[in-house]
Write an enzyme that holds these catalytic residues in place. Sequence first.
Site, PDB file in Angstrom:
ATOM      1  N   ARG A  80       0.842  -1.204   0.000  1.00  0.00           N
ATOM      2  CA  ARG A  80       0.000   0.000   0.000  1.00  0.00           C
ATOM      3  C   ARG A  80       0.878   1.255   0.000  1.00  0.00           C
ATOM      4  O   ARG A  80       0.538   2.271  -0.613  1.00  0.00           O
ATOM      5  CB  ARG A  80      -0.933  -0.011   1.223  1.00  0.00           C
ATOM      6  CG  ARG A  80      -1.949   1.112   1.194  1.00  0.00           C
ATOM      7  CD  ARG A  80      -2.985   0.963   2.272  1.00  0.00           C
ATOM      8  NE  ARG A  80      -2.417   1.142   3.595  1.00  0.00           N
ATOM      9  CZ  ARG A  80      -3.080   0.947   4.730  1.00  0.00           C
ATOM     10  NH1 ARG A  80      -4.348   0.557   4.696  1.00  0.00           N
ATOM     11  NH2 ARG A  80      -2.503   1.129   5.897  1.00  0.00           N
ATOM     12  N   LYS A 182      -2.620   6.695   1.150  1.00  0.00           N
ATOM     13  CA  LYS A 182      -2.411   7.159   2.534  1.00  0.00           C
ATOM     14  C   LYS A 182      -1.430   8.323   2.484  1.00  0.00           C
ATOM     15  O   LYS A 182      -0.241   8.180   2.807  1.00  0.00           O
ATOM     16  CB  LYS A 182      -1.898   5.989   3.383  1.00  0.00           C
ATOM     17  CG  LYS A 182      -2.194   6.165   4.859  1.00  0.00           C
ATOM     18  CD  LYS A 182      -2.041   4.847   5.588  1.00  0.00           C
ATOM     19  CE  LYS A 182      -2.047   5.013   7.094  1.00  0.00           C
ATOM     20  NZ  LYS A 182      -3.265   5.600   7.643  1.00  0.00           N
ATOM     21  N   GLU A 218     -16.017   6.683   5.407  1.00  0.00           N
ATOM     22  CA  GLU A 218     -15.206   6.168   6.501  1.00  0.00           C
ATOM     23  C   GLU A 218     -15.104   7.205   7.602  1.00  0.00           C
ATOM     24  O   GLU A 218     -15.623   8.310   7.491  1.00  0.00           O
ATOM     25  CB  GLU A 218     -13.816   5.754   6.012  1.00  0.00           C
ATOM     26  CG  GLU A 218     -12.999   6.865   5.401  1.00  0.00           C
ATOM     27  CD  GLU A 218     -11.638   6.369   4.896  1.00  0.00           C
ATOM     28  OE1 GLU A 218     -11.066   5.443   5.475  1.00  0.00           O
ATOM     29  OE2 GLU A 218     -11.150   6.957   3.918  1.00  0.00           O
TER      30      GLU A 218
HETATM   31  N1  PLP Z   1      -9.074   4.841   6.997  1.00  0.00           N
HETATM   32  C1  PLP Z   1      -8.235   5.824   7.333  1.00  0.00           C
HETATM   33  C2  PLP Z   1      -8.536   7.196   6.860  1.00  0.00           C
HETATM   34  C3  PLP Z   1      -7.085   5.556   8.105  1.00  0.00           C
HETATM   35  O1  PLP Z   1      -6.228   6.528   8.442  1.00  0.00           O
HETATM   36  C4  PLP Z   1      -6.838   4.232   8.530  1.00  0.00           C
HETATM   37  C5  PLP Z   1      -5.645   3.911   9.296  1.00  0.00           C
HETATM   38  O2  PLP Z   1      -4.680   3.431   8.811  1.00  0.00           O
HETATM   39  C6  PLP Z   1      -7.747   3.238   8.158  1.00  0.00           C
HETATM   40  C7  PLP Z   1      -8.854   3.578   7.404  1.00  0.00           C
HETATM   41  C8  PLP Z   1      -7.522   1.819   8.560  1.00  0.00           C
HETATM   42  O3  PLP Z   1      -6.527   1.217   7.774  1.00  0.00           O
HETATM   43  P1  PLP Z   1      -5.670   0.032   8.331  1.00  0.00           P
HETATM   44  O4  PLP Z   1      -6.618  -1.000   8.790  1.00  0.00           O
HETATM   45  O5  PLP Z   1      -4.872  -0.444   7.183  1.00  0.00           O
HETATM   46  O6  PLP Z   1      -4.846   0.570   9.432  1.00  0.00           O
HETATM   47  C1  COI Z   2      -3.495   4.008  11.571  1.00  0.00           C
HETATM   48  O1  COI Z   2      -4.461   3.390  12.002  1.00  0.00           O
HETATM   49  O2  COI Z   2      -2.383   3.491  11.508  1.00  0.00           O
HETATM   50  C2  COI Z   2      -3.615   5.361  11.104  1.00  0.00           C
HETATM   51  O3  COI Z   2      -2.838   5.736  10.283  1.00  0.00           O
HETATM   52  C3  COI Z   2      -4.660   6.195  11.669  1.00  0.00           C
HETATM   53  C4  COI Z   2      -4.238   7.532  12.163  1.00  0.00           C
HETATM   54  C5  COI Z   2      -3.460   7.548  13.412  1.00  0.00           C
HETATM   55  C6  COI Z   2      -3.795   8.464  11.116  1.00  0.00           C
END
Ligand code: PLP
Ligand code: COI
Length: 338
Positions: A80, A182, A218
Amino acid sequence: MKNIDWNNLGFDYSRTNAIFLAHHKDGKWSEGELVDDNMISISVASTALHYGQQCFEGMKAYRAEDGRILLFRPEENAKRFQASARRILMEEVPVDLFLKGVKEVVLANSEYIPPYGTGGTLYIRPFLIGVGHRVGVAPAPEYIFCVFVMPVGAYFKGGLAPVNFITTDFDRAAPQGTGQAKVGGNYAASLLANKEAKDQGYADCIYLDPLTHTKIEEVGAANFFGITAEGEFVTPKSPSILGSITKYSLLQIAEDIGLKAIEDDVYIDKLDRFVEAGACGTAAVISPIGAISHKGEKHVFYSEEEVGPITKKLYDTLTGIQFGDLEDKHGWTLEIGK
Ligand code: PLP
Ligand code: COI
């Protein structure tokens, strides 16, 4: 190392022993090294500073009961990270370099991994920034890849206690924008909406789809899921949300525990179909959603005080795998040391 109250960790920065730094210059990546510092020096003309040419990841290291140090699906974060870099024309970090940086920095800071049983974890923050001298709107001539870590507890106060959210009229991402990547700009765009929600006593806001404002996208720092009375795990499908690794894992876990896993549109005026709901992500883990307020109406899911049984089962299964308590039948955890 200072005395740390492992049982009362929040999500605040603290300096640890070392960070990992690698530099892309003249067409190639350096090998990368651990550095005993928490500062970096960059050109005032860095594209990261002016045009937001930046992307990052969020991961965790878990201490198992037998002392093993586990990562959860780190290759997914590496991939990612590359996709985010591609979207904003940054130099991709090779998967091997990403994993090397993550492992080295975790092992160099292993004393900061919260002990098993405290619920704490070591949060890992890899990031990539465009540096060097470039003021025209164009990709940077050089890049820095850095990884730092910090011990953390719950992201949303309360851990497994339900939190309430409110919808916002702001968008965090455009339909063909950078929502899936991200990148820092998405988070800058979310700050005001997040503040408005917090000022009104909510944990964060819920974004609706930027085109029609009728469907849940989200939460500011996590994905959304709902559980129907028919035993369905439903999570929004949208091109402008982050492909959450936690969400994809929960889609699988949901099937493993006998739910039907569905990615679909989640209409904000049809919340009645859900008997439970939650926010999921690396930092958030699973935070049960007590209620969502939308246009002056408050929809309570299971309860504002207690986590629902299916959300709890999902939480126990996910964290059971992450901490090495449950069988890892999908091969998601990676042991990197003791
Ligand atoms: N959506 C957003 C905007 C986020 O910042 C995060 C955090 O990483 C997620 C979703 C969840 O992603 P992940 O499960 O890969 O941490
Ligand atoms: C995460 O869950 O790792 C995120 O990036 C969320 C947040 C702290 C930006």
